[in-house]
Design an enzyme around this catalytic site. Sequence first.
Site, mmCIF file in Angstrom:
data_model
loop_
_atom_site.group_PDB
_atom_site.id
_atom_site.type_symbol
_atom_site.label_atom_id
_atom_site.label_comp_id
_atom_site.label_asym_id
_atom_site.label_seq_id
_atom_site.Cartn_x
_atom_site.Cartn_y
_atom_site.Cartn_z
ATOM 1 N N GLU A 125 30.864 43.768 21.234
ATOM 2 C CA GLU A 125 29.444 43.900 20.881
ATOM 3 C C GLU A 125 29.259 43.428 19.436
ATOM 4 O O GLU A 125 29.511 44.198 18.506
ATOM 5 C CB GLU A 125 29.003 45.361 20.974
ATOM 6 C CG GLU A 125 29.086 45.955 22.351
ATOM 7 C CD GLU A 125 28.253 47.237 22.470
ATOM 8 O OE1 GLU A 125 27.740 47.475 23.550
ATOM 9 O OE2 GLU A 125 28.111 47.970 21.467
ATOM 10 N N HIS A 138 32.600 52.518 18.946
ATOM 11 C CA HIS A 138 31.318 51.805 18.984
ATOM 12 C C HIS A 138 30.949 51.444 17.547
ATOM 13 O O HIS A 138 31.226 52.201 16.622
ATOM 14 C CB HIS A 138 30.237 52.702 19.620
ATOM 15 C CG HIS A 138 29.000 51.931 19.949
ATOM 16 N ND1 HIS A 138 28.086 51.556 18.987
ATOM 17 C CD2 HIS A 138 28.543 51.420 21.120
ATOM 18 C CE1 HIS A 138 27.112 50.867 19.567
ATOM 19 N NE2 HIS A 138 27.371 50.757 20.857
HETATM 20 O O1 G3P Z 1 26.545 50.155 23.579
HETATM 21 C C1 G3P Z 1 25.484 49.334 23.899
HETATM 22 C C2 G3P Z 1 24.937 48.617 22.775
HETATM 23 O O2 G3P Z 1 25.353 48.850 21.501
HETATM 24 C C3 G3P Z 1 24.021 47.503 23.008
HETATM 25 O O3 G3P Z 1 22.786 47.930 22.548
HETATM 26 O O4 G3P Z 1 20.373 47.898 22.374
HETATM 27 O O5 G3P Z 1 21.660 45.778 22.159
HETATM 28 O O6 G3P Z 1 21.496 46.882 24.378
HETATM 29 P P1 G3P Z 1 21.516 47.057 22.899
#
Ligand code: G3P
Length: 245
Positions: A163, A115
């Site tokens: 992400e 992550h």
């Molecule tokens: O692992 C999930 C993540 O990093 C996304 O976070 O707060 O943008 O939904 P968020």
Amino acid sequence: MFSGRYQNIKSKLIKILFKKYNVPNPILILNFKAYKVTAGKKGLALANAAHILSINKGVKLYIAPQITDTSFFSLNTEADILAQHCDPIIEGRGTGKVGIQNLLEIGVKGCLLNHSEYPQSIEEIVFIAKKSSEMGLKTCLCVPEPDFLANFRDAKFDMIAIEPPELIAGQVSVSKAKPQLLLRFFSEIERAHPESLKLCGAGIKNSEDVKIAKTLGADGILVSSGFTLAKDPLLALNSLLDGFF
Ligand code: G3P
């Protein structure tokens, strides 16, 4: 009220069709990160409520509790648990480490790897992916951008998620901000890792964000702040789940 009832009927019908034609359920990973509101008993209650809601909607839910809550959650909820992190050890000498065997011992189903808030080296990711697949722990590799995947030609993952770090916890979702990037990423997974499910996350807050991700090819999504920090997390979850249908 009518639209809520309509959504329920629609998701029940879709559930039946998924079952009949063996279509895998869409996936939602709720990452509890280290937010105060998700710690301990409060977090567990949220996990339980989310579990029931997602079963009713026909979505495969994974909860990734705070690392300090992993065992507590895993032993006290029916929801499937992913560890937020795993170290490249099985068990044994490893003070402060999260071992693969130890996660399996407490009933954890899988783990997030790399992550962006807990980056890992290529070597350790490859080691964990190999051992986890031998031992039956699912892996969800997180990458910050599509080209990062080239480091893992021979490794196998159950799920691969993108992400973009700059969009995490922001107001604009990855699906709205970077549709081209998602298309490129998903087609790269289909080419190089056809065994993996395709996920994305960052800034996803509502059904429209989910719907766009799904249309672009996502099998599932990762969400944190859109759920954990929402005024009404279950209402927010309801909207996220509806986006899949
Ligand atoms: O692992 C999930 C993540 O990093 C996304 O976070 O707060 O943008 O939904 P968020």
